[in-house]
Motif scaffolding. Structure first.
Motif, PDB file in Angstrom:
ATOM      1  N   LYS A 114       3.409 -50.294 -50.731  1.00  0.00           N
ATOM      2  CA  LYS A 114       3.647 -50.889 -49.554  1.00  0.00           C
ATOM      3  C   LYS A 114       5.445 -50.982 -49.467  1.00  0.00           C
ATOM      4  O   LYS A 114       5.814 -50.459 -48.298  1.00  0.00           O
ATOM      5  CB  LYS A 114       3.332 -52.307 -49.470  1.00  0.00           C
ATOM      6  N   TYR A 115       5.930 -51.007 -50.463  1.00  0.00           N
ATOM      7  CA  TYR A 115       7.443 -51.026 -50.470  1.00  0.00           C
ATOM      8  C   TYR A 115       8.014 -49.551 -50.056  1.00  0.00           C
ATOM      9  O   TYR A 115       8.838 -49.517 -49.304  1.00  0.00           O
ATOM     10  CB  TYR A 115       7.989 -51.446 -52.029  1.00  0.00           C
ATOM     11  N   ASN A 116       7.268 -48.605 -50.455  1.00  0.00           N
ATOM     12  CA  ASN A 116       7.796 -47.208 -50.325  1.00  0.00           C
ATOM     13  C   ASN A 116       7.518 -46.925 -49.017  1.00  0.00           C
ATOM     14  O   ASN A 116       8.300 -46.216 -48.134  1.00  0.00           O
ATOM     15  CB  ASN A 116       7.131 -46.154 -51.209  1.00  0.00           C
ATOM     16  N   PHE A 117       6.547 -47.391 -48.215  1.00  0.00           N
ATOM     17  CA  PHE A 117       6.151 -47.076 -46.902  1.00  0.00           C
ATOM     18  C   PHE A 117       7.040 -47.827 -45.994  1.00  0.00           C
ATOM     19  O   PHE A 117       7.729 -47.223 -44.976  1.00  0.00           O
ATOM     20  CB  PHE A 117       4.756 -47.319 -46.622  1.00  0.00           C
ATOM     21  N   LYS A 118       7.489 -49.018 -46.218  1.00  0.00           N
ATOM     22  CA  LYS A 118       8.145 -49.846 -45.498  1.00  0.00           C
ATOM     23  C   LYS A 118       9.749 -49.051 -45.433  1.00  0.00           C
ATOM     24  O   LYS A 118      10.193 -49.256 -44.470  1.00  0.00           O
ATOM     25  CB  LYS A 118       8.302 -51.188 -46.016  1.00  0.00           C
ATOM     26  N   ARG A 119      10.001 -48.760 -46.554  1.00  0.00           N
ATOM     27  CA  ARG A 119      11.392 -48.224 -47.043  1.00  0.00           C
ATOM     28  C   ARG A 119      11.549 -46.826 -46.198  1.00  0.00           C
ATOM     29  O   ARG A 119      12.500 -46.578 -45.595  1.00  0.00           O
ATOM     30  CB  ARG A 119      11.640 -48.109 -48.326  1.00  0.00           C
ATOM     31  N   SER A 120      10.651 -46.024 -46.302  1.00  0.00           N
ATOM     32  CA  SER A 120      10.572 -44.534 -45.633  1.00  0.00           C
ATOM     33  C   SER A 120      10.017 -44.518 -44.352  1.00  0.00           C
ATOM     34  O   SER A 120      10.475 -43.528 -43.483  1.00  0.00           O
ATOM     35  CB  SER A 120       9.973 -43.628 -46.786  1.00  0.00           C
ATOM     36  N   LEU A 121       9.093 -45.170 -43.888  1.00  0.00           N
ATOM     37  CA  LEU A 121       8.580 -45.208 -42.639  1.00  0.00           C
ATOM     38  C   LEU A 121       8.649 -46.473 -42.002  1.00  0.00           C
ATOM     39  O   LEU A 121       7.775 -47.167 -41.651  1.00  0.00           O
ATOM     40  CB  LEU A 121       7.241 -44.706 -42.812  1.00  0.00           C
ATOM     41  N   SER A 122       9.954 -46.902 -41.852  1.00  0.00           N
ATOM     42  CA  SER A 122      10.138 -48.276 -41.485  1.00  0.00           C
ATOM     43  C   SER A 122       9.603 -48.833 -40.043  1.00  0.00           C
ATOM     44  O   SER A 122       9.044 -50.061 -39.762  1.00  0.00           O
ATOM     45  CB  SER A 122      11.612 -48.931 -41.543  1.00  0.00           C
ATOM     46  N   GLN A 123       9.406 -47.758 -39.127  1.00  0.00           N
ATOM     47  CA  GLN A 123       9.025 -48.048 -37.748  1.00  0.00           C
ATOM     48  C   GLN A 123       7.314 -47.924 -37.766  1.00  0.00           C
ATOM     49  O   GLN A 123       6.887 -48.791 -36.917  1.00  0.00           O
ATOM     50  CB  GLN A 123       9.318 -46.935 -37.011  1.00  0.00           C
ATOM     51  N   HIS A 124       6.789 -47.696 -38.887  1.00  0.00           N
ATOM     52  CA  HIS A 124       5.319 -47.498 -38.901  1.00  0.00           C
ATOM     53  C   HIS A 124       4.865 -48.095 -40.352  1.00  0.00           C
ATOM     54  O   HIS A 124       4.320 -47.245 -40.962  1.00  0.00           O
ATOM     55  CB  HIS A 124       4.656 -46.146 -38.760  1.00  0.00           C
TER      56      HIS A 124
END
Length: 209
Positions: free
Chosen positions: A78-88
């Motif tokens: 979840k952290y990596n997705f929020k950081r790398s794909l913050s808009q989605h």
């Protein structure tokens, strides 16, 4: 990771072919997550799929060869997705085992649900009920907001696209635009897909009327 010319050709072919798809499942080798990070190439591919407005589902295969449980979602993912794909940041993902057929049915259910959301049509009346409600939120009533949402209608699907007429379009800041989009997605339960809100000055609406 691309190691040879043949694999590079294969990746290029993948980039071309997904543009004709309605939904894309990005399969990632779960055994590669031991370091706690997702490969940059996978994140770039996910970003490209989202940029092209496709429904995206991420499946981590071979979970049975990792310490992760098939129905869990490790915090670092979840952290990596929020950081790398913050808009989605709420992209649906799950652990599967193609060899053992684990969670394959669940993956198909998620694909269909996500695709149906991409094809979603919302009536103009429901959209403008939302518009009235967000205009009454503390954020929109605060002194920091120097514009007002006037009217909204849907103008496209896959991904769902909406035209929003506002007063003083130039006064809207980027953080305020994000608030409106996030509020919209939460209100209509569309957090896990691409949603496009196109903002236009109220004068354009008056001319069309």
């Amino acid at each position: 990771k691309i190691y040879d010319k043949l694999e590079k050709i294969s990746v290029t072919s993948t980039l071309r072919s997904y543009r004709h798809a309605d939904a894309v499942v990005l399969v990632i080798d779960a055994t590669s997550l031991e370091c706690g990070f997702i490969e940059k190439q996978d994140l770039i591919l996910a970003s490209n799929v989202l940029r092209d407005g496709k429904a995206l589902i991420i499946a981590f295969n071979k979970y049975d060869q990792t310490p992760y449980k098939k129905n869990s979602q490790p915090k670092f993912l979840k952290y990596n997705f929020k950081r790398s794909l913050s808009q989605h940041k709420d992209i649906p993902f799950l652990f599967i085992s193609a060899l053992n057929n684990d969670n394959i049915d669940q993956m198909m259910d998620i694909i269909i649900l996500t695709y149906n959301k991409h094809k979603l049509k919302i009536s103009t009346s429901k959209l403008n009920i939302w518009l009235q409600r967000i205009n009454q939120t503390d954020t929109m009533l605060s002194g920091a907001v120097h514009f007002k949402l006037r009217y909204i209608t849907q103008i496209g699907e896959t991904p769902p696209t909406f035209l929003v007429f506002i007063s003083k379009r130039k006064e809207m800041r980027l953080d305020q635009e994000r608030f409106i989009i996030n509020h919209f997605k939460q209100y209509f339960n569309l957090q896990d897909i691409i949603v496009k809100l196109v903002f236009k000055d109220q004068t354009s609406y008056k001319k069309n009327v």
